[in-house]
Design a protein around this motif. Structure first.
Motif, PDB file in Angstrom:
ATOM      1  N   ALA A 718      -1.472 111.274 -16.431  1.00  0.00           N
ATOM      2  CA  ALA A 718      -0.472 110.220 -16.253  1.00  0.00           C
ATOM      3  C   ALA A 718      -0.614 109.514 -14.913  1.00  0.00           C
ATOM      4  CB  ALA A 718       0.930 110.814 -16.387  1.00  0.00           C
ATOM      5  N   LEU A 719      -1.206 110.184 -13.941  1.00  0.00           N
ATOM      6  CA  LEU A 719      -1.277 109.645 -12.578  1.00  0.00           C
ATOM      7  C   LEU A 719      -2.696 109.316 -12.151  1.00  0.00           C
ATOM      8  CD1 LEU A 719       1.138 112.274 -10.972  1.00  0.00           C
ATOM      9  CD2 LEU A 719       1.735 110.001 -11.835  1.00  0.00           C
ATOM     10  N   ALA A 720      -3.655 109.435 -13.071  1.00  0.00           N
ATOM     11  CA  ALA A 720      -5.062 109.304 -12.702  1.00  0.00           C
ATOM     12  C   ALA A 720      -5.378 107.937 -12.132  1.00  0.00           C
ATOM     13  CB  ALA A 720      -5.943 109.588 -13.917  1.00  0.00           C
ATOM     14  N   ASP A 721      -4.791 106.879 -12.679  1.00  0.00           N
ATOM     15  CA  ASP A 721      -5.121 105.548 -12.173  1.00  0.00           C
ATOM     16  C   ASP A 721      -4.512 105.276 -10.802  1.00  0.00           C
ATOM     17  OD1 ASP A 721      -2.539 105.417 -13.119  1.00  0.00           O
ATOM     18  OD2 ASP A 721      -2.729 103.385 -13.911  1.00  0.00           O
ATOM     19  N   LEU A 722      -3.663 106.195 -10.338  1.00  0.00           N
ATOM     20  CA  LEU A 722      -3.143 106.101  -8.975  1.00  0.00           C
ATOM     21  C   LEU A 722      -4.024 106.866  -7.992  1.00  0.00           C
ATOM     22  CD1 LEU A 722       0.700 106.617  -9.607  1.00  0.00           C
ATOM     23  CD2 LEU A 722      -0.545 104.460  -9.303  1.00  0.00           C
ATOM     24  N   GLY A 723      -5.057 107.524  -8.513  1.00  0.00           N
ATOM     25  CA  GLY A 723      -5.967 108.265  -7.658  1.00  0.00           C
ATOM     26  C   GLY A 723      -5.696 109.750  -7.581  1.00  0.00           C
ATOM     27  N   VAL A 724      -4.722 110.263  -8.327  1.00  0.00           N
ATOM     28  CA  VAL A 724      -4.419 111.697  -8.325  1.00  0.00           C
ATOM     29  C   VAL A 724      -5.468 112.422  -9.163  1.00  0.00           C
ATOM     30  CG1 VAL A 724      -2.746 113.470  -8.988  1.00  0.00           C
ATOM     31  CG2 VAL A 724      -1.955 111.306  -7.997  1.00  0.00           C
ATOM     32  N   THR A 725      -6.088 113.438  -8.596  1.00  0.00           N
ATOM     33  CA  THR A 725      -7.122 114.194  -9.310  1.00  0.00           C
ATOM     34  C   THR A 725      -6.698 115.612  -9.667  1.00  0.00           C
ATOM     35  OG1 THR A 725      -8.124 114.892  -7.216  1.00  0.00           O
ATOM     36  CG2 THR A 725      -8.976 112.869  -8.234  1.00  0.00           C
ATOM     37  N   HIS A 726      -5.753 116.173  -8.912  1.00  0.00           N
ATOM     38  CA  HIS A 726      -5.313 117.540  -9.205  1.00  0.00           C
ATOM     39  C   HIS A 726      -3.956 117.781  -8.554  1.00  0.00           C
ATOM     40  CE1 HIS A 726      -5.417 121.790 -10.137  1.00  0.00           C
ATOM     41  NE2 HIS A 726      -5.170 122.073  -8.870  1.00  0.00           N
ATOM     42  N   ILE A 727      -3.140 118.604  -9.209  1.00  0.00           N
ATOM     43  CA  ILE A 727      -1.870 119.060  -8.651  1.00  0.00           C
ATOM     44  C   ILE A 727      -1.783 120.555  -8.898  1.00  0.00           C
ATOM     45  CG2 ILE A 727       0.653 118.905  -8.758  1.00  0.00           C
ATOM     46  CD1 ILE A 727       0.330 116.044  -9.778  1.00  0.00           C
ATOM     47  N   ASP A 728      -1.587 121.322  -7.850  1.00  0.00           N
ATOM     48  CA  ASP A 728      -1.397 122.755  -8.022  1.00  0.00           C
ATOM     49  C   ASP A 728      -0.026 123.030  -8.635  1.00  0.00           C
ATOM     50  OD1 ASP A 728      -3.716 124.057  -7.337  1.00  0.00           O
ATOM     51  OD2 ASP A 728      -3.197 124.295  -5.228  1.00  0.00           O
ATOM     52  N   MET A 729       0.038 124.131  -9.370  1.00  0.00           N
ATOM     53  CA  MET A 729       1.323 124.532  -9.951  1.00  0.00           C
ATOM     54  C   MET A 729       2.222 125.159  -8.876  1.00  0.00           C
ATOM     55  SD  MET A 729       0.163 126.189 -13.581  1.00  0.00           S
ATOM     56  CE  MET A 729      -0.860 127.444 -12.825  1.00  0.00           C
ATOM     57  N   PRO A 730       3.534 125.037  -9.056  1.00  0.00           N
ATOM     58  CA  PRO A 730       4.211 124.255 -10.091  1.00  0.00           C
ATOM     59  C   PRO A 730       4.205 122.777  -9.739  1.00  0.00           C
ATOM     60  CG  PRO A 730       5.845 125.267  -8.669  1.00  0.00           C
ATOM     61  CD  PRO A 730       4.516 125.771  -8.197  1.00  0.00           C
ATOM     62  N   ALA A 731       4.030 121.940 -10.746  1.00  0.00           N
ATOM     63  CA  ALA A 731       4.048 120.493 -10.547  1.00  0.00           C
ATOM     64  C   ALA A 731       5.497 120.026 -10.482  1.00  0.00           C
ATOM     65  CB  ALA A 731       3.289 119.797 -11.670  1.00  0.00           C
ATOM     66  N   SER A 732       6.166 120.444  -9.434  1.00  0.00           N
ATOM     67  CA  SER A 732       7.572 120.088  -9.217  1.00  0.00           C
ATOM     68  C   SER A 732       7.657 118.619  -8.828  1.00  0.00           C
ATOM     69  CB  SER A 732       8.151 120.954  -8.099  1.00  0.00           C
ATOM     70  OG  SER A 732       7.438 120.724  -6.895  1.00  0.00           O
ATOM     71  N   PRO A 733       8.840 118.023  -8.923  1.00  0.00           N
ATOM     72  CA  PRO A 733       8.968 116.613  -8.521  1.00  0.00           C
ATOM     73  C   PRO A 733       8.452 116.358  -7.109  1.00  0.00           C
ATOM     74  CG  PRO A 733      10.912 117.287  -9.723  1.00  0.00           C
ATOM     75  CD  PRO A 733      10.075 118.527  -9.547  1.00  0.00           C
ATOM     76  N   GLU A 734       8.745 117.275  -6.178  1.00  0.00           N
ATOM     77  CA  GLU A 734       8.285 117.080  -4.802  1.00  0.00           C
ATOM     78  C   GLU A 734       6.765 117.077  -4.728  1.00  0.00           C
ATOM     79  OE1 GLU A 734       6.725 118.250  -0.943  1.00  0.00           O
ATOM     80  OE2 GLU A 734       6.780 119.548  -2.703  1.00  0.00           O
ATOM     81  N   ARG A 735       6.109 118.020  -5.434  1.00  0.00           N
ATOM     82  CA  ARG A 735       4.650 118.084  -5.395  1.00  0.00           C
ATOM     83  C   ARG A 735       4.020 116.871  -6.068  1.00  0.00           C
ATOM     84  NH1 ARG A 735       2.201 124.190  -6.174  1.00  0.00           N
ATOM     85  NH2 ARG A 735       2.710 124.919  -4.085  1.00  0.00           N
ATOM     86  N   VAL A 736       4.584 116.455  -7.196  1.00  0.00           N
ATOM     87  CA  VAL A 736       4.044 115.287  -7.892  1.00  0.00           C
ATOM     88  C   VAL A 736       4.204 114.044  -7.018  1.00  0.00           C
ATOM     89  CG1 VAL A 736       4.318 113.786  -9.895  1.00  0.00           C
ATOM     90  CG2 VAL A 736       4.417 116.276 -10.179  1.00  0.00           C
ATOM     91  N   TRP A 737       5.385 113.862  -6.447  1.00  0.00           N
ATOM     92  CA  TRP A 737       5.630 112.702  -5.585  1.00  0.00           C
ATOM     93  C   TRP A 737       4.675 112.708  -4.395  1.00  0.00           C
ATOM     94  CZ3 TRP A 737       7.016 111.997  -0.499  1.00  0.00           C
ATOM     95  CH2 TRP A 737       7.453 110.709  -0.136  1.00  0.00           C
ATOM     96  N   ARG A 738       4.486 113.869  -3.794  1.00  0.00           N
ATOM     97  CA  ARG A 738       3.603 113.954  -2.624  1.00  0.00           C
ATOM     98  C   ARG A 738       2.156 113.658  -3.014  1.00  0.00           C
ATOM     99  NH1 ARG A 738       4.717 115.714   2.173  1.00  0.00           N
ATOM    100  NH2 ARG A 738       6.654 116.697   1.450  1.00  0.00           N
ATOM    101  N   ALA A 739       1.732 114.134  -4.182  1.00  0.00           N
ATOM    102  CA  ALA A 739       0.370 113.850  -4.640  1.00  0.00           C
ATOM    103  C   ALA A 739       0.156 112.352  -4.816  1.00  0.00           C
ATOM    104  CB  ALA A 739       0.090 114.587  -5.944  1.00  0.00           C
ATOM    105  N   ILE A 740       1.163 111.673  -5.334  1.00  0.00           N
ATOM    106  CA  ILE A 740       1.065 110.216  -5.498  1.00  0.00           C
ATOM    107  C   ILE A 740       0.947 109.538  -4.139  1.00  0.00           C
ATOM    108  CG2 ILE A 740       2.294 108.159  -6.280  1.00  0.00           C
ATOM    109  CD1 ILE A 740       3.577 109.929  -8.467  1.00  0.00           C
ATOM    110  N   GLN A 741       1.783 109.960  -3.195  1.00  0.00           N
ATOM    111  CA  GLN A 741       1.752 109.328  -1.871  1.00  0.00           C
ATOM    112  C   GLN A 741       0.409 109.559  -1.181  1.00  0.00           C
ATOM    113  OE1 GLN A 741       4.446 107.386  -1.514  1.00  0.00           O
ATOM    114  NE2 GLN A 741       5.006 108.392  -3.444  1.00  0.00           N
ATOM    115  N   GLU A 742      -0.107 110.780  -1.280  1.00  0.00           N
ATOM    116  CA  GLU A 742      -1.377 111.084  -0.626  1.00  0.00           C
ATOM    117  C   GLU A 742      -2.525 110.326  -1.275  1.00  0.00           C
ATOM    118  OE1 GLU A 742      -1.608 115.307  -0.834  1.00  0.00           O
ATOM    119  OE2 GLU A 742      -0.173 115.639   0.810  1.00  0.00           O
TER     120      GLU A 742
END
Length: 745
Positions: A718-742
């Protein structure tokens, strides 16, 4: 009953009783004159116990007993007899690379010299009431001296094909890498643990009332700890309010209540409170895995190499997750592989097998690697998997594990149709119109089920018109009272509601390994079938006498003995009413593996502004060899998906750097709720197992085994076109949001 009881979606026979309050759970056990216990637990992760002063606690009115590590030594109690290595030949061995034996560290029931995690039992207080016991526990004075953190390596193994794998990597066109933490979780069963101990001075027998994974094993373990013969111990367990593997291992309180009951001459009851469970229950998962996948220019997998480090906790309760996860790292794909498997002690509660132990971790890694390779090097996710699938069975993987049978390609094709993969683009556009992002993920899996090899079924047709099965596989919600009854119904021709199980009393159950590693239906079916054949053989003799016919002329079908070519006969239940009980028993020692497999597809919607990910569609196909009760199997799959989603999106045992647990309540440990899920689409495949005489594979773990990787694949998609390649578990809202920002930065 339908023509065939096996394969019928019979509603669970036990549900009416359980839903109307007819169950008996561990805390429901009560004995006259019982006292109440509370555990004093270490507040520090690693300390030397300098001194324990119990004088104030012992002097308090209503206090009956205070036990410490000094009493453990004085009475000669042995440590908890964990046997951590996988015991069945289908599971590979993990020999240390230096040739040394694995170091095994077993806990005492009360800490003697050191306490090695926050929550380890240090003293056991028994009083007239629970309130008094808690107050007295506060009065126990313990002098602690801090020790440096544990970080001891007790398993260091290299398995697979190192030479072939290294050669493959040397010629690879593409290599993708993944370093990921498979976070620690806890079982949080609906019912926390409880134990009631009784000692009969006249007979010298101990009785433990406690639900868990089995009753034969804790009987033997109590005997070892207390230094007595197993015949001096009786274990009784009725309903078990959830298990998931974390209750299959022995807990110190089981021995403590029995020991204390002998010391005071009264029954002693202990009930775990939820915060204690977070501190002291066996935990699951907790791996750090570094992995690499090598591919050629066309996308063929050339090799896999990985280092898998298992956090064993403070004591070596089990190496099984490390073993099973290592031996299945290549999953359903063809390639050479090598793995470094490490087990490390730390100042946390011990980890133990937690639903599908080790397999979800391995499937997460391989399926994430495949998606990473597809995204980084321009391969289609579907084509990449199809190109590398195992196409024929039996198949021996890179670690020497042989999958006996399976049609992995057909189930792969089927899941894509069932999940409407081709219609994803339309759903994605609809989601985008609502300001959200939709992703789709898929993944396959294979399991390696083994477990305790010995099982016995004692089957009796009773004169009162019922069939009794005594068997050692205690249910913790798997529906044994229904599925086992269907087995007897199939082979003896009696209605399923005329079959009753006895699994709850070690005075009746002499052999049995309990429910774990998908063993229940595999071993129960073999033993019940053999015993049923014995009953039919006996019944044919009795019917021949009663009908005044030659035994060779007696045929048995649909629960009735008849003289061939006539309508003269007698039913099995009527024959027992006429001639008395008809009984037989069968034993099995199964040391072959079972290899269920399947595919899952998940679709998620992600709010990029908040990081919230929600599962919108989830589709599965799982091969169980033969389905005894599809309705129960679908329910098992639903539960496994929910468990996997909990780990993928929210659950985590979090420890501060000083070893303190920061997720010690439901205020801090997130759990999924019913409204977090859509309706699931689940299907079954039935390719009979060649490793089982009746074709069965276990079906209780398929829902969770691929779920971690499938869900994270969907979130990342869902986030690949934003440049996100991986998210460690748990993919909590904070982790997902931070991955997008990074990624955006």
């Amino acid at each position: 009953m339908p023509d065939s009881a096996i394969g019928a979606s019979l509603p669970r026979l036990e549900d009416a009783r359980l839903l109307t309050g007819g169950g008996c759970y561990s805390d429901d056990f009560t004995l006259p004159g019982q006292a109440y216990a509370w555990v004093v637990r270490s507040p520090y992760p690693h300390v030397r116990i300098v001194a324990v002063d119990t004088s104030l606690a012992r002097a308090m009115p209503g206090v009956l007993l205070v036990l410490t590590g000094a009493d453990v030594m004085a009475d000669g109690l042995k440590p908890v007899p964990h046997i951590p290595a996988a015991m069945s030949p289908p599971d590979i061995k993990l020999p240390n690379t230096d040739g040394s034996p694995h170091r095994v560290v077993r806990p005492d029931v009360l800490a003697i010299e050191t306490a090695c995690f926050v929550g380890e039992p240090v003293a056991f207080v028994v009083a007239e009431t629970l309130a008094i016991a808690k107050d007295a526990a506060e009065a126990v004075q313990v002098d602690y001296a801090e020790l440096p953190p544990l970080a001891d390596v007790v398993v260091e193994s290299l398995v697979g094909d190192p030479a072939g794998t290294q050669a493959a990597f040397a010629q690879a066109r593409h290599v993708v890498k993944l370093r990921t933490e498979i976070q620690r979780v806890t079982g949080v069963p609906m019912e926390p643990r409880a134990a009631l101990g009784h000692f009969d001075a006249g007979s010298g027998r101990y009785t433990l009332y406690a639900g868990g994974g089995a009753i034969v094993r804790p009987k033997k373990e109590i005997a070892i700890i207390l230094g007595i013969e197993p015949e001096q111990v009786r274990v009784i367990a009725k309903e078990v309010g959830g298990n998931f593997g974390t209750r299959n291992f022995f807990y110190p309180e089981f021995a403590l209540v029995c020991w204390a009951a002998r010391r005071i001459g009264r029954p002693v009851k202990w009930t775990c409170e939820r915060h204690e469970a977070f501190l002291s229950d066996y935990a699951g998962r907790d791996f750090l895995i570094e992995s690499e996948l090598a591919l050629d220019a066309d996308g063929s997998f050339l090799g896999l190499r990985a280092t898998s480090t298992s956090n064993l906790g403070a004591y070596t309760a089990s190496f099984v997750p490390l073993t099973k996860g290592t031996q299945l790292m290549t999953s359903l794909y063809r390639m050479p592989a090598m793995a470094r498997a490490r087990g490390v002690l730390t100042n946390t509660p011990s980890t133990a097998p937690y639903r599908s132990a080790g397999r979800p971790e391995a499937m997460f890694v391989i399926e994430r690697l495949i998606d990473l390779a597809a995204r980084a090097h321009g391969f289609d996710r579907i084509a990449l998997r199809r190109r590398n699938l195992i196409t024929t069975t039996p198949h021996t993987n890179a670690f020497g594990v042989t999958y006996d049978s399976g049609d992995y390609v057909s189930t792969f094709d089927e899941i894509l149709k069932l999940a409407d993969w081709s219609g994803f683009a339309g759903r994605q556009a609809e989601t985008a119109a609502r300001g959200l992002r939709r992703g789709i993920g898929l993944g396959g899996y294979v399991e390696s089920q083994s477990g305790a090899p010995a099982e016995r079924a004692e089957v009796t047709v009773l004169p009162e018109g019922a069939v009794e099965i005594v068997i050692g596989t205690l249910s913790s919600g798997q529906g044994h009272a229904t599925s086992f009854a269907q087995l007897a119904s199939e082979w003896l021709g009696v209605p399923a509601d005329k079959v009753r199980l006895v699994t709850d009393d070690s005075d009746r159950v002499s052999v049995g390994g309990g429910s774990h590693s998908g063993r229940s239906i595999r071993l129960a079916s073999t033993t019940i079938h053999q015993a049923s054949l014995g009953i039919i053989a006996q019944g044919r003799k009795l019917a021949a006498q009663l009908l005044e016919a030659a035994e060779a002329d007696i045929v048995f079908a649909e629960g009735r003995f008849t003289i061939a070519g006539t309508d003269r006969g007698i039913g099995l239940l009527a024959l027992a009413a006429e001639r008395g009980p008809i009984a037989d028993q069968a034993d099995v020692e199964s040391r072959v593996g079972s290899y269920p497999y399947g595919w899952h597809v998940c679709e998620v919607e992600v709010d990029a502004e908040t990081g919230m990910a929600r599962i919108d569609r989830y589709t599965t196909i799982d091969d169980v060899g033969r389905a005894v009760n599809p309705l129960i199997l679908h329910g098992q799959t639903h539960g496994g998906i929910a468990q996997g989603a909990g780990q993928a999106l929210m659950e985590r045992c979090f420890y501060a750097t000083d070893g303190q647990l920061l997720s010690g309540s439901f205020m801090d440990y997130a759990m999924p709720h019913a409204d977090d899920f859509p309706p699931f689409t689940t299907a079954l495949s039935e390719v009979p197992s060649k490793n089982h005489p009746l074709g069965f594979r276990g079906g209780g773990e398929g829902g969770i085994t691929p779920a971690l990787g499938v869900i994270i694949n969907a979130v990342v998609d869902a986030l690949a076109d934003l440049g996100v390649t991986h998210i460690d578990m748990p993919a909590s809202p904070e982790r997902v949001w931070r991955a997008i920002q990074e990624a955006q930065a």
